[in-house]
Design a protein around this motif. Structure first.
Motif, PDB file in Angstrom:
ATOM      1  N   LYS A 261       0.672  -1.246   0.346  1.00 13.76           N
ATOM      2  CA  LYS A 261       0.271  -0.159  -0.039  1.00 13.76           C
ATOM      3  C   LYS A 261       0.366   1.323   0.475  1.00 13.76           C
ATOM      4  CE  LYS A 261      -4.094   0.262   2.807  1.00 13.76           C
ATOM      5  NZ  LYS A 261      -4.663   0.238   3.737  1.00 13.76           N
ATOM      6  N   TYR A 262       2.135   1.173   1.317  1.00 13.05           N
ATOM      7  CA  TYR A 262       2.592   2.500   0.556  1.00 13.05           C
ATOM      8  C   TYR A 262       4.330   2.554  -0.380  1.00 13.05           C
ATOM      9  CZ  TYR A 262       0.402   3.821   5.377  1.00 13.05           C
ATOM     10  OH  TYR A 262      -0.368   4.452   6.117  1.00 13.05           O
ATOM     11  N   HIS A 263       4.330   2.200  -0.870  1.00 10.58           N
ATOM     12  CA  HIS A 263       5.007   2.193  -2.206  1.00 10.58           C
ATOM     13  C   HIS A 263       4.528   3.554  -2.849  1.00 10.58           C
ATOM     14  CE1 HIS A 263       7.200   1.291  -6.091  1.00 10.58           C
ATOM     15  NE2 HIS A 263       6.285   1.810  -6.530  1.00 10.58           N
ATOM     16  N   ALA A 264       3.163   3.432  -3.321  1.00 11.08           N
ATOM     17  CA  ALA A 264       2.832   4.922  -3.630  1.00 11.08           C
ATOM     18  C   ALA A 264       1.534   4.858  -3.407  1.00 11.08           C
ATOM     19  CB  ALA A 264       2.823   5.177  -5.522  1.00 11.08           C
ATOM     20  N   PRO A 265       1.386   5.532  -2.469  1.00  7.16           N
ATOM     21  CA  PRO A 265       0.045   5.384  -1.126  1.00  7.16           C
ATOM     22  C   PRO A 265      -0.784   6.607  -0.958  1.00  7.16           C
ATOM     23  CG  PRO A 265       2.436   6.361   0.498  1.00  7.16           C
ATOM     24  CD  PRO A 265       2.482   6.012  -1.085  1.00  7.16           C
ATOM     25  N   GLY A 266      -0.091   7.655  -2.382  1.00  8.60           N
ATOM     26  CA  GLY A 266      -1.127   9.069  -1.928  1.00  8.60           C
ATOM     27  C   GLY A 266      -0.595   9.517  -1.246  1.00  8.60           C
ATOM     28  N   LYS A 267      -1.894  10.808  -0.845  1.00 10.38           N
ATOM     29  CA  LYS A 267      -1.877  11.983   0.055  1.00 10.38           C
ATOM     30  C   LYS A 267      -2.044  11.470   1.750  1.00 10.38           C
ATOM     31  CE  LYS A 267      -2.175  15.573  -2.732  1.00 10.38           C
ATOM     32  NZ  LYS A 267      -3.115  16.732  -3.274  1.00 10.38           N
ATOM     33  N   PHE A 268      -1.367  11.406   2.993  1.00 12.19           N
ATOM     34  CA  PHE A 268      -1.106  10.661   4.343  1.00 12.19           C
ATOM     35  C   PHE A 268      -0.472  11.464   4.852  1.00 12.19           C
ATOM     36  CE2 PHE A 268       2.693   9.460   2.205  1.00 12.19           C
ATOM     37  CZ  PHE A 268       4.131   9.945   3.387  1.00 12.19           C
ATOM     38  N   GLU A 269      -1.259  11.734   5.688  1.00 11.52           N
ATOM     39  CA  GLU A 269      -0.607  12.061   7.548  1.00 11.52           C
ATOM     40  C   GLU A 269       1.386  12.294   7.528  1.00 11.52           C
ATOM     41  OE1 GLU A 269      -2.976  11.596  11.188  1.00 11.52           O
ATOM     42  OE2 GLU A 269      -4.617  12.685  10.034  1.00 11.52           O
TER      43      GLU A 269
END
Length: 591
Positions: A261-269
């Protein structure tokens, strides 16, 4: 308050002025910098976090850019970019007019080789090393950093095989984190796991058998150890191989825990890593999910259906079939050539094979499509995800060449659905027993239909569809770009001047309809989200030329240049087939 060391570093020469005991602080600051920007802008996160220490060590030990550093694929090169003069513009990463998400030669002298597709680094670095020797430069270092998933690709082994019989000054650094975009697969992964666990004796070493000076595995997050070993290897002549163990997503707990999921997760905190809610309720589906769910639906009724993907089970949504029918769905790793010929072999035995490959990656298996599938007329079903523009990944990943390079292949049927329902029906039709191979191209992202899961209907191969009737100009489209045309026509006052025809099949073309179109219109506009040269418009134009039908044809598509990173909307605007550009064209078109 401790001063930030990263603020003092714009280029590697400033990094090299620091003491080794200061570098862990640089690593933390670099990791925080990447997290902060990517959390706001999106991009490839996990891979870059995993090689922060390795990136620092390489630039600290080697005299870049004189020493040549090549990153395989380039997902992991954010830290490299920040340390090599692009820190102040990194917030423009993957944006129109900004910097590329991948290393790029015309962007920086520190980007020794342009990348984006996997497994090229060893061959490129070896080529540079041989050239350096021929030029009389025996001191220059050549370093290829490659992941364990990319190492399994055939091209990487070809490079290793050649390098092992040279005296080239080449260092291959294996960044072993047991994952590419999805977890690594295959016997090589099992071997590397055994090496990491100390289960393989040094005598049974694949890399040493290829005449490399092998060292490792070592902890890729231990900066003093990395620097010490790289300093040692810098003095060793000939081909060398350093096995480094890293953790993808290192330093952000959620990224370490869910590496896919965090390979390219989009925007996040930035502080917590928590991904911002996407609110995907009541949205049309992604095309990849339409493919994935439809394949399962078909496979439940047709026991002959097989699924194959080269290393993209999540991105292609082949994962749905892999979960439901694990014995009939295969992730073969980063091996597009193998995927295509594997599919061909299965097809000879009566299996109905859906081979899902991103359009841009099918380019890597072109010979296999021609020689192993089309020449033998084997009914493999190619599902080409990410056709057309892909947005921020840019020129290395666009699927704009597929119509041009596939339409010239004998026996091959080429299709492009306008929406999710047509994609389902094309897949349904393909598994009913087509006598020829077929390629179905569809875009990245979401469709436009909420109620897409309609009963299957067989589609007549080679038939086009009239979407709207007009009196002067015929607009011919293929694929989802037809939706832009429909929206543009809907909002102009002279819509009755235009007929709109959708061609689900680029090959074979609907010849009868093309004759009818020419007889009833003054001119034709073809519109496609692929290259104009050799594309759909060219095929239509060639048809009329060969049939000696004289009619004016205006072709709209991707011009003869590479379109760089931007949003898909911006890329369509550049090529003038976004909705607004088409509205202007249709409103003022000279009949």
């Amino acid at each position: 308050m401790q001063s930030k060391l990263l603020d003092q570093i714009n280029f590697p020469v400033e990094l090299r002025r620091l003491q080794v005991n200061q570098l862990p602080q640089v690593a933390q600051e670099l990791r925080d910098f990447i997290i902060d920007i990517v959390s706001q802008k999106g991009g490839h996160l996990g891979a870059s976090l995993g090689v922060v220490e390795l990136t620092i060590a390489l630039h600290y030990v080697f005299n870049t850019p004189e020493d040549l550093l090549i990153w395989d694929v380039g997902h992991q090169a954010y830290g490299h970019k920040i340390l090599t003069g692009r820190k102040d513009i990194f917030h423009k990463n993957r944006e129109e007019g900004g910097i590329s998400g991948f290393p790029k030669r015309n962007e920086s002298e520190y980007d020794a080789f342009g990348v984006g597709h996997s497994s090229t680094s060893i061959s490129a670095a070896l080529g540079m090393a041989i050239a350096s020797k021929l030029n009389g430069d025996f001191e220059k270092q050549h370093i290829a950093v490659i992941g364990d998933a990319s190492l399994a690709s055939g091209m990487a082994f070809e490079g290793l095989n050649h390098a092992g019989v040279t005296d080239a000054n080449l260092l291959v650094v294996l960044n072993d984190n047991a994952i590419g975009i999805d977890p690594s697969v295959g016997a090589l992964k099992d071997y590397l796991t055994a090496v990491k666990q100390g289960k393989n004796p040094k005598a049974n070493n694949i890399i040493k058998s290829l005449n490399f000076d092998y060292s490792g595995p070592i902890d890729g997050h231990d900066l003093p150890k990395l620097i010490s070993e790289l300093e040692r290897l810098k003095k060793v002549k000939g081909p060398k191989f350093l096995h480094v163990i890293t953790t993808k997503g290192k330093g952000l707990q959620l990224a370490e825990e869910d590496q896919v999921k965090y390979h390219a997760p989009g925007k996040f905190e930035a502080k917590t890593g928590k991904i911002h809610p996407n609110n995907e309720d009541n949205l049309p589906p992604k095309f990849q999910d339409v493919f994935g769910h439809t394949l399962v639906e078909l496979a439940e009724k047709n026991q002959k259906i097989i699924g194959i993907t080269p290393a993209m089970p999540t991105g292609s949504s082949m994962k749905f079939m892999m979960d439901k029918f694990p014995d009939r769905a295969f992730d073969v790793g980063i091996a597009e050539q193998h995927a295509v010929t594997l599919a061909a072999g299965m097809a000879t035995q009566g299996m109905t094979v859906f081979c899902n490959i991103y359009s841009t990656f099918l380019q890597r298996a072109y010979d296999q499509v021609i020689h192993d599938v089309a020449l033998q007329d084997l009914p493999v079903v190619f599902c080409l995800d990410r056709a057309g523009f892909v947005g921020e990944d840019g020129a290395t990943h666009h699927g704009v060449f597929d119509i041009a390079f596939l339409s010239c292949i004998p026996n091959l049927v080429l299709a492009a659905p306008i929406n999710e329902i047509e994609l389902r029906n094309l897949m349904f039709t393909a598994q009913l027993g087509l006598e020829h191979p077929i390629a179905i191209r569809y875009p990245r992202g979401r469709g436009e239909i909420l109620e897409w899961k309609q009963p299957f209907q067989k589609i007549e191969v080679g038939k086009a569809i009239k979407l709207s009737d007009g009196s002067k100009v015929a607009i011919l489209t293929t694929g989802t770009i037809g939706n832009n045309v429909a929206k543009a026509l809907h909002s102009i006052s002279n819509k009755d001047d235009y007929s709109h025809y959708h061609f689900p099949f680029v090959k074979p073309l609907d010849r009868g309809l093309l004759f009818n179109i020419a007889q009833n219109h003054k001119s034709i506009i073809t519109i496609e989200d692929g290259v104009k040269i050799g594309g759909f418009g060219s095929l239509v134009s060639n048809f009329y030329s060969e049939e000696k039908v004289n009619i004016l044809i205006h072709k709209i598509g991707v011009p003869d240049k590479f379109i760089e990173q931007a949003t898909v909307q911006q890329q369509q605007e550049i090529c003038e087939f976004d909705v607004n550009s088409l509205k202007k064209l249709f409103s003022s078109y000279n009949f």
